[in-house]
Design a protein around this motif. Sequence first.
Motif, PDB file in Angstrom:
ATOM      1  N   UNK A 760       0.841  -1.192   0.000  1.00  0.00           N
ATOM      2  CA  UNK A 760       0.000   0.000   0.000  1.00  0.00           C
ATOM      3  C   UNK A 760       0.878   1.244   0.000  1.00  0.00           C
ATOM      4  N   UNK A 761       0.302   2.382  -0.364  1.00  0.00           N
ATOM      5  CA  UNK A 761       1.097   3.608  -0.445  1.00  0.00           C
ATOM      6  C   UNK A 761       1.434   4.172   0.937  1.00  0.00           C
ATOM      7  N   UNK A 762       2.446   5.025   0.949  1.00  0.00           N
ATOM      8  CA  UNK A 762       2.843   5.692   2.183  1.00  0.00           C
ATOM      9  C   UNK A 762       3.425   7.055   1.850  1.00  0.00           C
ATOM     10  N   UNK A 763       3.580   7.861   2.874  1.00  0.00           N
ATOM     11  CA  UNK A 763       4.189   9.185   2.735  1.00  0.00           C
ATOM     12  C   UNK A 763       5.280   9.302   3.789  1.00  0.00           C
ATOM     13  N   UNK A 764       6.476   9.653   3.348  1.00  0.00           N
ATOM     14  CA  UNK A 764       7.566   9.881   4.302  1.00  0.00           C
ATOM     15  C   UNK A 764       7.451  11.280   4.888  1.00  0.00           C
ATOM     16  N   UNK A 765       7.378  11.363   6.216  1.00  0.00           N
ATOM     17  CA  UNK A 765       7.333  12.676   6.857  1.00  0.00           C
ATOM     18  C   UNK A 765       8.357  12.713   7.990  1.00  0.00           C
ATOM     19  N   UNK A 766       8.932  13.877   8.246  1.00  0.00           N
ATOM     20  CA  UNK A 766       9.949  13.976   9.298  1.00  0.00           C
ATOM     21  C   UNK A 766       9.348  13.743  10.692  1.00  0.00           C
ATOM     22  N   UNK A 767      10.178  13.242  11.586  1.00  0.00           N
ATOM     23  CA  UNK A 767       9.761  13.013  12.971  1.00  0.00           C
ATOM     24  C   UNK A 767       9.201  14.292  13.580  1.00  0.00           C
ATOM     25  N   UNK A 768       9.900  15.401  13.329  1.00  0.00           N
ATOM     26  CA  UNK A 768       9.503  16.667  13.952  1.00  0.00           C
ATOM     27  C   UNK A 768       8.121  17.126  13.474  1.00  0.00           C
ATOM     28  N   UNK A 770       5.758  15.109  12.381  1.00  0.00           N
ATOM     29  CA  UNK A 770       4.802  14.162  12.961  1.00  0.00           C
ATOM     30  C   UNK A 770       4.467  14.555  14.399  1.00  0.00           C
ATOM     31  N   UNK A 771       5.483  14.973  15.154  1.00  0.00           N
ATOM     32  CA  UNK A 771       5.239  15.377  16.542  1.00  0.00           C
ATOM     33  C   UNK A 771       4.360  16.621  16.608  1.00  0.00           C
ATOM     34  N   UNK A 772       4.607  17.569  15.713  1.00  0.00           N
ATOM     35  CA  UNK A 772       3.790  18.789  15.689  1.00  0.00           C
ATOM     36  C   UNK A 772       2.326  18.479  15.379  1.00  0.00           C
ATOM     37  N   UNK A 773       2.101  17.510  14.488  1.00  0.00           N
ATOM     38  CA  UNK A 773       0.745  17.209  14.030  1.00  0.00           C
ATOM     39  C   UNK A 773       0.080  16.092  14.835  1.00  0.00           C
ATOM     40  N   UNK A 774       0.802  15.510  15.781  1.00  0.00           N
ATOM     41  CA  UNK A 774       0.252  14.399  16.544  1.00  0.00           C
ATOM     42  C   UNK A 774       0.063  13.153  15.719  1.00  0.00           C
ATOM     43  N   UNK A 775       0.959  12.928  14.770  1.00  0.00           N
ATOM     44  CA  UNK A 775       0.873  11.790  13.855  1.00  0.00           C
ATOM     45  C   UNK A 775       1.865  10.722  14.287  1.00  0.00           C
ATOM     46  N   UNK A 776       1.420   9.485  14.295  1.00  0.00           N
ATOM     47  CA  UNK A 776       2.291   8.345  14.579  1.00  0.00           C
ATOM     48  C   UNK A 776       2.442   7.498  13.319  1.00  0.00           C
ATOM     49  N   UNK A 777       3.521   6.723  13.278  1.00  0.00           N
ATOM     50  CA  UNK A 777       3.754   5.846  12.142  1.00  0.00           C
ATOM     51  C   UNK A 777       2.563   4.946  11.876  1.00  0.00           C
ATOM     52  N   UNK A 778       2.194   4.781  10.614  1.00  0.00           N
ATOM     53  CA  UNK A 778       1.063   4.010  10.072  1.00  0.00           C
ATOM     54  C   UNK A 778      -0.280   4.716  10.251  1.00  0.00           C
ATOM     55  N   UNK A 779      -0.317   5.887  10.903  1.00  0.00           N
ATOM     56  CA  UNK A 779      -1.564   6.659  10.893  1.00  0.00           C
ATOM     57  C   UNK A 779      -1.904   7.064   9.461  1.00  0.00           C
ATOM     58  N   UNK A 780      -3.176   7.071   9.139  1.00  0.00           N
ATOM     59  CA  UNK A 780      -3.577   7.588   7.829  1.00  0.00           C
ATOM     60  C   UNK A 780      -3.553   9.107   7.862  1.00  0.00           C
ATOM     61  N   UNK A 781      -2.976   9.696   6.826  1.00  0.00           N
ATOM     62  CA  UNK A 781      -2.892  11.147   6.758  1.00  0.00           C
ATOM     63  C   UNK A 781      -3.366  11.631   5.393  1.00  0.00           C
ATOM     64  N   UNK A 782      -3.728  12.890   5.345  1.00  0.00           N
ATOM     65  CA  UNK A 782      -4.064  13.551   4.094  1.00  0.00           C
ATOM     66  C   UNK A 782      -2.932  14.498   3.724  1.00  0.00           C
ATOM     67  N   UNK A 783      -2.474  14.409   2.471  1.00  0.00           N
ATOM     68  CA  UNK A 783      -1.548  15.383   1.916  1.00  0.00           C
ATOM     69  C   UNK A 783      -2.373  16.218   0.937  1.00  0.00           C
ATOM     70  N   UNK A 784      -2.470  17.512   1.194  1.00  0.00           N
ATOM     71  CA  UNK A 784      -3.392  18.365   0.458  1.00  0.00           C
ATOM     72  C   UNK A 784      -2.628  19.478  -0.242  1.00  0.00           C
TER      73      UNK A 784
END
Length: 863
Positions: A760-768, A770-784
Motif C-alpha cells: 500500500x502507499x505511504x508518505x515519508x514525513x519527518x519526525x519533527x 509528525x510530533x507537531x501534528x500528533x501523527x504516529x507511524x502508520x496513521x492515515x494522513x491527508x496530503x493536500x
Amino acid sequence: MTNGWIDIKNTDMMLIMGGNPAENHPCGFKWAMEAKRNRNAKLISVDPRFTRTSATADLFVQIRAGSDIAFLGGLIRYAIENNRIAKEYLVHYTNAAFIIKEGFRLPEDGLYSGFNAASSTYDKTTWNYQEGGDLSGKTDAAAASAPAAHRAGSSAAAGQANPGAAAAHPATSVPPPMLPPNVAYDLTLQHPRCVFQLMKQQYSRYTPETVERITGIPKDQYLKAADLFTSVRKDGDMKKVATIIYAVGWTQHTFGTQIIRTAAMIQLLLGNVGRAGGGVNALRGHSNIQGATDMAGLYDSLPGYLKGPVPDDKDLATYLKRTTPGASKPSPWDSMNYYANTPKFMVSLLKSLYGDAATKENGFAFDYLPKPGQDCSWTHIWDDMYNDKIKGMMAFGMNGVMIGPDTNKNINALKKADWLVVGEIYQDETSEFWRAPGITAEEQKNIKTTVYRLPCAGFAEKDGSMTNSARWVTWKYAAVPPPGQARLDQDIIAQIYLRVRDLYRRDGGKFPDPILNLNWAYADGAHPPLSQVAMELNGRALADLKDEATGQVIRAGQQLPGFAWLKDDGTTSCGNWIYSGMWTEAGAQVQRRGTEDPSGMGVFPNWAWSWPANRRVLYNRASCNPAGKPWDPDRKQIWWNEAAGKWVGNDVPDFKPDSHPKDHMGPFIMNPEGIGRLFAPIGVLADGPFPEHYEPIESPIKNPLHPDQSNNPLVKKFHTPYDKFGSPEEYSIVCTTYRLTEQYHYWTKNNPMNVQLIPEPFVEIPVELAEEKGIRGTDKIKVISARGTYVAKAFVTRRLKPMMIDGKKVYQIGLPIHQGFRGIGEDEGRNARTPANLLTPAVSDPNAHTPESKGFLVKVEKA
C-alpha cells in the motif's frame, strides 16, 4: 549520457543530485561502487532525503527540493575563486574567451536583457558574440568604464524601451539573429565582456551564505561539498576526473533544463567533459527512454534531433536556411560544425519517409511534414483537450492520467474527448478514467467518450532494439508470444495506418498525399518486422556511391556503413542519421555480444552498438590537451598518432580523423563554435544564456536573489478551474515525488509479487513534523495541495529533516508515485485510490516542457 554506465568505474569523484541510482538504477549503480572500491573514488550525495545512495556516500548534503541551481552556481563561484579550474581546457575547449555583444545584461533583477513583459518572451539579439578578431589584453573604453551587467538601466526599463520587440518578432516568423562567423575573443580572459568574466560576475552573488539561505544547507556543510568536488583540480592537477550523475529530480522543474546546463558548465570549467570517468550523465528511468527521444518523442524535433518544421518554413530551402548553422569561431581556429550536414540528414530522412514520392522537384516532399504552429507538449495537449480543441487520443504504453501533472484536470479533459484508444497490458487509470474515485454512476452515464482498449504485447513478448542511458543500442528477442488476443504494438499501428490509407484511397481528402505516399516497403505491411525498420533507420544507398578519397563503392540497395555517406541529392535514404551504422552490410551491429575489452576501461567496442558511430564517450577529443596528448596517460581514450597522421585510440574518435592538433579544431563538433558553451548564445535556450536560480512556482519563500522576480518569467500558467496554485501561508510544506525499487512505475502494481513487497502507499514525513501534528507511524494522513488530496499511511522517518530556508523553518515530505485507482491493491480496497499526481501543478520548463513534479507545496493533516 555523455559517457556511459560502465565508464562510471573510471571516475575519481561523483556528484549525484536529482537521482537515487542505488534504488532506482541498482544494476547500473554497481559501477559507482566499482569506482569506490578500485579507485577510492569519492561520492557526494545531494538530495532532499537520505536515500540508499546517500548511505554509500562519503558526504551527504540535504537540500531543499528545487534549489539545485543555487547549489551548482555556488560551485562555479567556489571553483573560480579557489583557482580549481582547468585553465588550458577552459581557454581552448570552451567559449570562455569569446566576447559578448555590447548591451547584454545579466539578470540582477531576475531578467536578462531583451525581456518583453507583454509577451513573456525574450528578444535574444544581445545574447550573441561580438564580431571581430583577437582582443587579447585589450578592452574597449565603453566596456572598461561600464560593466555589461549594469549598462542600459534595469531590465524593466529595457522592456519599456522596446515593448513590442518580442511580439513583433516571434520566433516562428522571423529567423533569429545568426552567430557571427568571426568571433571576437580574449585568450587572457580579462575582457569585461568575455564569457569567463560575465560568468564570474553572474555567480559572484552565489556566496556560501546565499546558498545557505536558498538551499537550507549550512555554510560549513556546503563548503565541505564544494571543496571535495573541486579537489580534482587542486594545485592544477589535470589527471583526476569527476562525473555528475542525475535523473528526473533535476528535469521535473520549471527550470530543469537550466539545472542540467549548470552541471555542464561546471564540468567544462573543471575540464571533465569528453574524458573517461567524467561527463554529465543522465539516468533514464526506462530501458528505452533514450531511444524514444532519439526517435523524435518530443513534438518539436524530428528523428536524430533535427529541428521540427514550423509554419513559416514555406519550403525545404527555407527550412534548411533556418536550421543549418554556419561556423562561428575565432578566425585562427577550426570548427567541424557537423550540423552543417543538416541538408544531408534531412533529405535522407525525407527519402526514408516518402520514397519515390520525394523528388528534388517537389523539395523531397518536405510539404508532407506537419508544421505545428503551437505548443504541442504534454501540458498543452491536456489543456487543449479540456478546452475542446483535441477530440481524440491514442495512448500506447503511456498512462496519462497517472503520469502527468494534475490528475483531476486530465480526467476531466478525457471526459470531453469523443474517443480514446488505449494500448496496454493491463486495465489502467487512463482506460478507466471514468471510474475514478468521486465519479458517481449517474455521472458516468453522461460521459460520452468512447474508449477502445487494445491488448498489447509486454516487453518480454516482442523483439526489437532498446537504447539505454549510455546510448547503447541493443537488440532483444521475444521470450514468449503474446497471450490470447494481445498483439504486437507495431502490428496494431500498422493495421490502423493501412485502414486509414484505404479510406483516403476510397474517399479522398483535403491533403491525402502524405498518407498515400508514405513509404511502407516491408515484407509484410500488416506485420512490419522490426529488423526491417532498424535497417530503414540505418539507411541505404539509392544509387551507386563512391568515396573518392578511398575508392570505396556502395552499390544501390546496399546498407550504408554510417552517416558520413549521407547525401543531400536524394541518392541516400536514412530514417535517423545518428542510428546510421547500426545495421550495415556486415550485419546487425546491435546484435553483437563481444565481451573483449582490450583497454580495461569498460569500452567493450564489440558489444551492441552505440550512437553515434559506436563512440562510447562523446567529445573524446577533449580527453587530450591541445597538442593531442591524453591529460591522463593511464586512462587513454584517443590520441594523435603523428606517424599515421590521424587520431587513434581505444574508443572511436569523436572528431575529424585527420585534423592535426595544430589546426586547433574544437572537440565539440556539433556546435558551430567547435567548443563547449559556458554561455548559450541567441536561440539555444528560451530563458537565459546562463542559468539563474528561480523558485519553483509554489515555494515557501520569495527568491532571495530578486524577490520581485521569484519564478522563471517564461513559465506558462493555464486558466482552467483546475489550474490552482497554493500560497505558503496555507501550504507551507515542500513535497517531492520519487520511485521505489520494488515497483516499476504504474505497471507492477498489477503483479502479486510486487504488491507483496509494497502492499500500500505511504508518505515519508519527518519526525519533527509528525510530533507537531500528533501523527504516529502508520496513521492515515491527508496530503493536500491546491489541486487535490492524497491519502496514505504516514511513514515517520529521520531521513527527512526540517531545514532553515531564508530564516524560516521548512519541512519537506516524500511521496512515492506508484499507486493509483487501478491495480491489485486498489481493486481490493486496500488503499484510498488517490494518485500522487492529484497534487502536482500543470506548469513546465520552457525549454524541454517537462512538468514540475519535484517541488510543490502541500499541507498535512490526520485523516
